[in-house]
Design an enzyme around this catalytic site. Structure first.
Site, PDB file in Angstrom:
ATOM      1  N   CYS A  91      -4.317 -18.702  58.459  1.00 18.36           N
ATOM      2  CA  CYS A  91      -4.966 -18.052  59.607  1.00 18.36           C
ATOM      3  C   CYS A  91      -3.989 -17.286  60.493  1.00 18.36           C
ATOM      4  CB  CYS A  91      -5.683 -19.092  60.463  1.00 18.36           C
ATOM      5  SG  CYS A  91      -6.634 -20.297  59.520  1.00 18.36           S
ATOM      6  N   HIS A 343     -13.666 -14.477  62.250  1.00 21.58           N
ATOM      7  CA  HIS A 343     -12.266 -14.830  61.991  1.00 21.58           C
ATOM      8  C   HIS A 343     -11.902 -14.391  60.574  1.00 21.58           C
ATOM      9  CE1 HIS A 343      -8.603 -16.959  61.492  1.00 21.58           C
ATOM     10  NE2 HIS A 343      -9.069 -18.185  61.274  1.00 21.58           N
ATOM     11  N   CYS A 373      -4.700 -21.788  65.661  1.00 19.22           N
ATOM     12  CA  CYS A 373      -4.490 -22.864  64.705  1.00 19.22           C
ATOM     13  C   CYS A 373      -4.419 -22.289  63.298  1.00 19.22           C
ATOM     14  CB  CYS A 373      -5.599 -23.900  64.802  1.00 19.22           C
ATOM     15  SG  CYS A 373      -7.249 -23.283  64.413  1.00 19.22           S
TER      16      CYS A 373
END
Length: 387
Positions: A91, A343, A373
């Protein structure tokens, strides 16, 4: 040590991954359009001086494989002598790209970089080809690779209720919708081609994934999706699946000044940190603490924060332990976050940094923090300072 600065930062609109506006656009094309736009927007820059293109992407296979950074750079017409590399910190991939460019500039290993990232989650699903080593189960919780269950765990550990999660998600959609209507995303979104529901070619100018009709009443009807029997995390309080790209022009400060280019922000400090994979969503806390310490700052010094909203159940514990619970509406994700915008994994780090820098300019803020995160237990953080 030389100073790395952000000269420009843009992103595509965020498209819905399921039958969305970018269903016929490839990830390389999304990326190349932004690379080209950075050059058009900054004509003083000679493309022949670009040292490297550093591009984040998580699922590096199919159209996103074989070094998508190089494929996109060639599509964009970036001179062949410029390098290109694709990086993967899950991520945090495109924030990692920012960090790699900044470190190179700080150590004199180049002065001009195009960085960013992409993820087309409609074409290359998040779980495509994932095959964890069985031996990980000896010292890592088996559910650690299931992001929704890690959010459930983190939320339970911090006493986060279903009501709190729903309220946080509604806020994200409401703020993102307001930002769209009021034109607050206009300076960061680079409109590109896509296709409407009938297949007609259109110019996409706005995020597709925001749901302005979201309410506490509508979210209350959703069932827990990851732990149906005992859970609290629903699809409505999770980040949306979306397709998108983000890009930045990162340069050495004196080089940018010599060319008459704007200095939109300096990179003040950077950090990564690890945490237990079973609560991967907690990573922003140690990463932020480390970044602040390196900058000689405290959280009180930070004016604005962009915290990637993987899940409401994950975001709220981070907000709580960073001492921001009473300051959310003053400082945190003022234009909404990933619950509303989505995302796209490899895109998000540069996306939230782009949104942060634009917010800092509009609010005349001095210091901003972007943090997120990372799956399997990491966090990444960047402190930006306006020049």
């Amino acid at each position: 040590m030389k100073q790395a600065v952000i000269v420009d930062c843009i992103r595509t609109p965020m498209g819905r991954s399921k039958a969305g506006v970018f269903r016929n656009m490839r990830a390389e094309s999304l990326s190349a359009e932004l690379m080209k736009a950075l050059l058009v927007r900054n004509p003083q820059l000679d493309p022949n001086t670009i040292e490297d293109v550093i591009w984040g992407c998580v699922q590096q296979t199919l159209e996103q494989g074989f070094n998508i950074a190089r494929n996109a750079a060639l599509l964009a017409g970036i001179p062949k002598q410029a390098g290109a590399v694709t990086v993967n910190r899950l991520c945090g991939s495109s924030m990692e790209a920012i960090h790699q460019a900044a470190r190179a500039i700080m150590t004199g290993m180049g002065d001009t970089f195009i960085v960013g990232g992409v993820e087309h989650m409609g074409h290359v699903p998040m779980n495509h080809g994932v095959d964890f080593h069985p031996g990980l189960a000896t010292n890592v919780a088996k559910a650690s690779g299931m992001m929704g269950l890690t959010a459930e765990m983190l939320g339970k550990m911090h006493g986060i209720t279903r009501q709190q999660q729903d309220e946080f998600a509604v806020r994200s959609h409401q703020r993102a919708h307001a930002a769209t209507v009021e034109g607050r995303f206009a300076n960061e979104i680079h409109a590109i081609e896509g296709h409407d529901a009938n297949g007609a070619l259109i110019k996409v100018m706005h995020d597709e994934v925001i749901r302005p009709e979201t309410s506490l009443e509508s979210l209350a009807t959703l069932r827990p999706v990851f732990d149906p029997a005992n859970g609290t995390v629903t699809a409505g309080t999770s980040s949306a699946l979306s397709d998108g790209a983000s890009a930045m022009l990162v340069m050495e400060e004196e080089k940018a000044k010599a060319l008459g280019l704007p200095i939109r922000a300096r990179i003040r400090s950077m950090a990564v940190a690890g945490c237990d994979a079973a609560i991967m969503g907690y990573g922003p806390v140690p990463a932020t603490q480390k970044a602040l310490q390196r900058a000689g700052l405290t959280m009180n010094d930070i004016d604005l924060i962009e915290l990637n909203e993987a899940f409401a159940a994950q975001s709220l514990p981070c907000v709580k332990d960073l001492g921001l619970m009473d300051l959310v509406d003053e400082k945190v994700n003022l234009n909404g976050g990933a619950i509303a915008l989505g995302h796209p994994l490899g895109c998000s780090g540069a996306r939230i940094s782009t949104t942060l820098i634009n917010l800092m300019e509009s609010k005349d803020a001095t210091l901003g923090l972007a943090t997120m995160c990372i799956g399997l237990g990491q966090g990444i953080a960047t402190v930006f300072e306006r020049a």
